[in-house]
Design a protein around this motif. Structure first.
Motif, mmCIF file in Angstrom:
data_model
loop_
_atom_site.group_PDB
_atom_site.id
_atom_site.type_symbol
_atom_site.label_atom_id
_atom_site.label_comp_id
_atom_site.label_asym_id
_atom_site.label_seq_id
_atom_site.Cartn_x
_atom_site.Cartn_y
_atom_site.Cartn_z
ATOM 1 N N ALA A 172 0.839 -1.225 -0.203
ATOM 2 C CA ALA A 172 -0.102 0.269 -0.091
ATOM 3 C C ALA A 172 0.815 1.282 -0.032
ATOM 4 O O ALA A 172 0.626 2.123 -0.528
ATOM 5 N N ALA A 173 2.010 1.239 0.661
ATOM 6 C CA ALA A 173 2.966 2.407 0.624
ATOM 7 C C ALA A 173 3.990 2.219 -0.712
ATOM 8 O O ALA A 173 4.517 3.169 -0.654
ATOM 9 N N GLY A 174 4.038 1.248 -1.299
ATOM 10 C CA GLY A 174 4.693 0.974 -2.399
ATOM 11 C C GLY A 174 6.088 1.250 -2.139
ATOM 12 O O GLY A 174 7.036 1.594 -2.967
ATOM 13 N N VAL A 175 6.563 0.317 -1.053
ATOM 14 C CA VAL A 175 8.035 -0.011 -0.562
ATOM 15 C C VAL A 175 8.298 -1.290 -0.786
ATOM 16 O O VAL A 175 9.183 -1.622 -0.472
ATOM 17 N N GLY A 176 7.475 -2.072 -1.485
ATOM 18 C CA GLY A 176 8.006 -3.521 -1.654
ATOM 19 C C GLY A 176 7.075 -4.442 -0.861
ATOM 20 O O GLY A 176 5.811 -4.323 -0.680
ATOM 21 N N ASP A 177 7.590 -5.594 -0.314
ATOM 22 C CA ASP A 177 7.084 -6.457 0.602
ATOM 23 C C ASP A 177 7.445 -5.990 2.031
ATOM 24 O O ASP A 177 8.040 -5.457 2.543
ATOM 25 N N GLY A 178 7.004 -7.229 2.944
ATOM 26 C CA GLY A 178 7.101 -7.095 4.529
ATOM 27 C C GLY A 178 8.500 -6.982 4.999
ATOM 28 O O GLY A 178 8.828 -6.480 5.760
ATOM 29 N N SER A 179 9.459 -7.538 4.010
ATOM 30 C CA SER A 179 10.831 -7.491 4.648
ATOM 31 C C SER A 179 11.294 -6.107 4.419
ATOM 32 O O SER A 179 12.439 -5.712 5.127
ATOM 33 N N ALA A 180 10.796 -4.947 3.680
ATOM 34 C CA ALA A 180 11.177 -3.781 3.690
ATOM 35 C C ALA A 180 10.707 -3.024 4.909
ATOM 36 O O ALA A 180 11.485 -2.055 5.129
ATOM 37 N N LEU A 181 9.993 -3.750 5.719
ATOM 38 C CA LEU A 181 9.516 -3.075 7.084
ATOM 39 C C LEU A 181 10.328 -3.737 8.307
ATOM 40 O O LEU A 181 9.822 -3.774 9.256
ATOM 41 N N GLY A 182 11.204 -4.472 7.645
ATOM 42 C CA GLY A 182 12.292 -5.477 8.696
ATOM 43 C C GLY A 182 11.448 -6.422 9.152
ATOM 44 O O GLY A 182 11.784 -7.021 10.333
ATOM 45 N N TYR A 183 10.361 -7.020 8.645
ATOM 46 C CA TYR A 183 9.651 -8.047 9.204
ATOM 47 C C TYR A 183 10.476 -9.307 9.025
ATOM 48 O O TYR A 183 11.032 -9.660 7.795
ATOM 49 N N GLN A 236 10.151 -10.437 14.552
ATOM 50 C CA GLN A 236 10.446 -8.743 14.935
ATOM 51 C C GLN A 236 10.212 -7.969 13.691
ATOM 52 O O GLN A 236 10.048 -8.676 12.770
ATOM 53 N N VAL A 237 10.132 -6.848 13.807
ATOM 54 C CA VAL A 237 9.781 -5.896 12.643
ATOM 55 C C VAL A 237 10.350 -4.661 12.976
ATOM 56 O O VAL A 237 10.910 -4.453 14.333
ATOM 57 N N ASP A 238 10.633 -3.701 12.168
ATOM 58 C CA ASP A 238 11.333 -2.470 12.270
ATOM 59 C C ASP A 238 10.207 -1.431 12.613
ATOM 60 O O ASP A 238 9.761 -0.909 11.569
ATOM 61 N N PRO A 239 9.943 -0.929 13.448
ATOM 62 C CA PRO A 239 8.963 0.127 13.709
ATOM 63 C C PRO A 239 8.934 1.331 12.946
ATOM 64 O O PRO A 239 8.032 1.803 12.685
ATOM 65 N N ARG A 240 10.370 1.698 12.803
ATOM 66 C CA ARG A 240 10.383 3.044 12.122
ATOM 67 C C ARG A 240 9.764 2.950 10.441
ATOM 68 O O ARG A 240 9.082 3.706 10.467
ATOM 69 N N PRO A 241 10.306 1.947 9.635
ATOM 70 C CA PRO A 241 9.817 2.069 8.432
ATOM 71 C C PRO A 241 8.319 1.422 8.545
ATOM 72 O O PRO A 241 7.527 1.973 7.544
ATOM 73 N N VAL A 242 7.814 0.771 9.577
ATOM 74 C CA VAL A 242 6.374 0.456 9.706
ATOM 75 C C VAL A 242 5.762 1.863 9.687
ATOM 76 O O VAL A 242 4.617 1.960 9.093
ATOM 77 N N VAL A 243 5.981 2.584 10.436
ATOM 78 C CA VAL A 243 5.376 4.054 10.903
ATOM 79 C C VAL A 243 5.440 4.742 9.607
ATOM 80 O O VAL A 243 4.607 5.499 9.072
ATOM 81 N N ASP A 244 6.834 4.910 9.019
ATOM 82 C CA ASP A 244 6.742 5.624 7.659
ATOM 83 C C ASP A 244 5.694 4.933 6.623
ATOM 84 O O ASP A 244 5.085 5.669 6.023
ATOM 85 N N ALA A 245 5.656 3.749 6.650
ATOM 86 C CA ALA A 245 4.634 3.183 5.565
ATOM 87 C C ALA A 245 3.365 3.474 5.916
ATOM 88 O O ALA A 245 2.547 3.790 4.706
ATOM 89 N N LEU A 246 2.764 3.348 7.565
ATOM 90 C CA LEU A 246 1.552 3.818 7.545
ATOM 91 C C LEU A 246 1.340 5.185 7.103
ATOM 92 O O LEU A 246 0.216 5.447 6.661
ATOM 93 N N LEU A 247 2.225 6.036 7.483
ATOM 94 C CA LEU A 247 1.938 7.519 7.011
ATOM 95 C C LEU A 247 1.691 7.576 5.513
ATOM 96 O O LEU A 247 0.691 8.254 5.108
ATOM 97 N N ILE A 248 2.387 6.807 4.671
ATOM 98 C CA ILE A 248 2.315 6.902 3.233
ATOM 99 C C ILE A 248 0.971 6.284 2.808
ATOM 100 O O ILE A 248 -0.152 6.662 2.065
ATOM 101 N N ALA A 249 0.620 5.102 3.507
ATOM 102 C CA ALA A 249 -0.700 4.122 3.169
ATOM 103 C C ALA A 249 -1.749 4.832 3.431
ATOM 104 O O ALA A 249 -2.659 5.012 2.844
ATOM 105 N N ALA A 250 -1.707 5.709 4.697
ATOM 106 C CA ALA A 250 -2.939 6.509 5.076
ATOM 107 C C ALA A 250 -3.347 7.483 4.213
ATOM 108 O O ALA A 250 -4.409 7.650 3.919
ATOM 109 N N GLU A 251 -2.329 8.440 3.970
ATOM 110 C CA GLU A 251 -2.245 9.673 2.792
ATOM 111 C C GLU A 251 -2.842 8.704 1.904
ATOM 112 O O GLU A 251 -3.680 9.638 0.872
ATOM 113 N N ARG A 252 -2.367 7.975 1.066
ATOM 114 C CA ARG A 252 -2.821 7.278 -0.248
ATOM 115 C C ARG A 252 -4.413 6.813 -0.069
ATOM 116 O O ARG A 252 -4.946 6.868 -1.015
#
Lengths: 430, 430
Positions: free
Chosen positions: A110-121, A183-199
């Protein structure tokens, strides 16, 4: 009421879309269906999921994408962080943990950043170890509880622990291998949520909300720091540890959250050399420490100590204790660069479980009090709250976490049982 | 030779001023009399003092005002840091220490920032303490050496130490009170030097110098990273630990400097409550730590350990050891906010003494290798180098520190005694 003191409200409400729940019925055209106070990980996931379902959503936050998740290590530790008497929370945690892989992929897409591994999952599992006899006894207790709850965790000798993680200190006396805590990396998660929400059409008002306003017993929107008012069909308080301090909340609906300080260090691991391959947690002579190694080379060190208060200062003593315990556990980390030290506030509740859903006050909902589980519970929080916002019914799984469990009996809406575990029907009238 | 590769040289040389030494005599009109490579505290003080005496001075540094002084704690510790076999250096250190009060006032005035107190100059004295029997024995040795050298230092019992500084740990077993070792804040000092130098007419070329160039055996200027050349009457290498790496230096004139890593923490003391009132140094079970409390509320913690190499990484282990030792000395500091952790490189020399004056190579001078004493020695370094640059004669006090003491015998200028302690006359021909 007009804005005071010549304040300029920096936002643009979109026109109402016909056929969307919440439009019409007494709420001024052009106002959003849902106003989320707080743009941390919880506020963002609620906003994104609600907007995906067609609701017009506004988020009020001076710096959306901030908050406790910026500090958090991102352990998805449903099994390892099990506590006595928290079986209901365990179910919620496990359900959210199971949603994470699909959620990460969907969010990244949704954020256009790839798949879950881009969020450090990272499906790396967790190893919880002990350094002395008392620590081992504590870990044995946890293992017994896990087994009683039907969870997978395998006891390892110290040697087996070191075979899995050769950087562990020789003094490690045993541990628990938990395959399902990732584990997941919360910073890219939050960044992606911002983009996805805006989109998805979420509008961001980058201002501070100091409270809510009501008319005829119904919460009608937010009051900004300068006194300006925003109107909305419903208000979701997702303000983390600040949620209980908002002005204008009826006492019986005020979220019983307290700030719980967490201090975290970020180190950089060498590239090309395996350092740690999974999350390592430990009881080090009674104090709890965790090390979360990311694919990116970042190593996050934190503790599960529970300091109360509003202070987010990084103290000399806090850093010292983290380094001392981590060093005792993994002596080789002394050579690693220390990149960052940061502290944040987690929103704790009296029963350590979150507050999800409606309150006794019409128009007022809460998504908060996630304490240490904000990142873990983000997927299910988004789903439950969006379902509740669109259908008016909280799914079965979310009902034990109604904010009304803390309301005094008989308080709230006239005639309503304040402490009931299901949202009062009057809230559903939009 | 023209600049290569279309590089643009960002500077503006001022026209020559008549009657100024160094103008004319074979040097192209418009070139500066002195080109200083390195805009750290030493380069700046040399540039400022030389410009005050009428020389046209250019400083080459991509970020003037940076360097080791930005990291340094600013102890003026001639007495407390006395070492066996360094009596000549002691004299220089004491002479510079004595100049600091007037220097601070003069510099602050020249920069228009008030008096010396604006540069954090603080006549607070120093207390050096010991925590165990071995540490106390080491401190007793130092006291004996100080007494032999005629220095003032008074032995105190542990109780007397704690009476002076109530935050000290109960375990302090004794200490030395040194009334004459004060402190200054190196960051405002360097900032003031930048302004004072600019006001005195120093030109800054904010580029990296990769070396020097020579013609007919005489150094004629600097070569920039992009190959562009700057010409000057004389070149002063004040590049700190990088001084030995400059290209184009004759081997016999290459400053024998090595990088010595220093790691420092900055904490914030509470306002209104006395925390520490003077510099506190300690031997903590063999390792040396210092705490420098400033009037501003900043508390600088560092160690005198001597890590070699070019790495300026702040490591987890370095921070841990500093906090551990400081905490053992002053347990109350665990509550203080940790504001900064930073590492820098001090330029060490084989005899721990600086390099001041001319080399066997005409046109080439060195002001460097100040190791731990860069801040302490700034005033006298500026005076000695400016005197040497304007009169051609190094004052008596500076002669033991000629860079030629390390040149191989017979090397350098034809017929000159390479290892002589006075600058060779041929250097003075401009």
């Amino acid at each position: 009421m007009p804005a005071k003191g010549g304040a300029v409200l920096v936002t643009s409400f979109r026109p109402p879309r016909p056929g969307v729940p919440g439009a019409g019925d007494g709420v001024r055209a052009g106002t959003p269906d849902v106003l989320v106070i707080g743009g941390g990980i919880i506020g963002l996931v609620v906003a994104w999921r609600a907007a995906e379902r067609g609701l017009r959503v506004t988020v009020v936050d001076p710096e959306p994408g901030g908050g406790a998740a910026r500090v958090a290590a991102g352990m998805l530790a449903a099994v390892t962080e099990l506590h006595h008497g928290e079986e209901e929370l365990l179910e919620l945690n496990l359900a959210s943990s199971a949603r994470w892989p699909a959620f990460a992929d969907e969010l990244a897409d949704a954020a256009g950043v790839g798949d879950g591994s881009a969020l450090g999952y990272r499906r790396c599992g967790t190893l919880a170890v002990a350094l002395d006899a008392d620590d081992r006894a504590e870990l044995r207790d946890l293992h017994a509880l896990q087994t009683r709850c039907g969870l997978q965790a395998r006891w390892l000798t110290g040697r087996e622990c070191r075979r899995l993680e050769p950087m562990l200190a020789p003094g490690v006396r045993g541990g628990l291998r938990v395959e399902d805590d990732h584990q997941v990396d919360p910073r890219p998660v939050v960044d992606a949520l911002l983009i996805a929400a805006e989109r998805a059409g979420v509008v961001f008002v980058r201002r501070e909300a100091r409270g809510v306003w009501s008319r005829s017993g119904r919460v009608g929107g937010a009051v900004l720091a300068d006194g300006a008012r925003l109107a909305a069909g419903r208000v979701v308080v997702a303000a983390g540890s600040r949620g209980g301090r908002l002005e204008g909340l009826p006492e019986e609906a005020r979220p019983p959250v307290r700030p719980v300080k967490g201090q975290v260090l970020r180190l950089r691991m060498p590239t090309g050399i395996p350092f740690l391959s999974r999350t390592v947690r430990a009881v080090v002579r009674g104090s709890h420490v965790y090390l979360v190694p990311r694919e990116s080379g970042e190593l996050v060190i934190g503790a599960t100590s529970e300091e109360q208060g509003w202070d987010t200062t990084v103290t000399a003593g806090g850093v010292y204790e983290l380094l001392r315990d981590a060093h005792e556990l993994v002596p080789g980390l002394t050579e690693l660069p220390l990149v960052e030290a940061v502290a944040g506030l987690r929103p704790g509740t009296p029963d350590n479980a979150p507050l999800l859903g409606g309150t006794g006050t019409p128009g007022l909902l809460i998504a908060g009090g996630h304490h240490r589980n904000g990142v873990l519970l983000a997927p299910i929080t988004g789903d439950l709250m969006a379902e509740y916002l669109t259908t008016g019914t909280m799914p079965e799984r979310g009902r034990p976490f109604s904010p009304e469990r803390f309301a005094p009996v008989g308080a709230g809406v006239p005639g309503g049982p304040g402490a009931s575990r299901v949202p009062h029907p009057i809230e559903e009238v939009l």
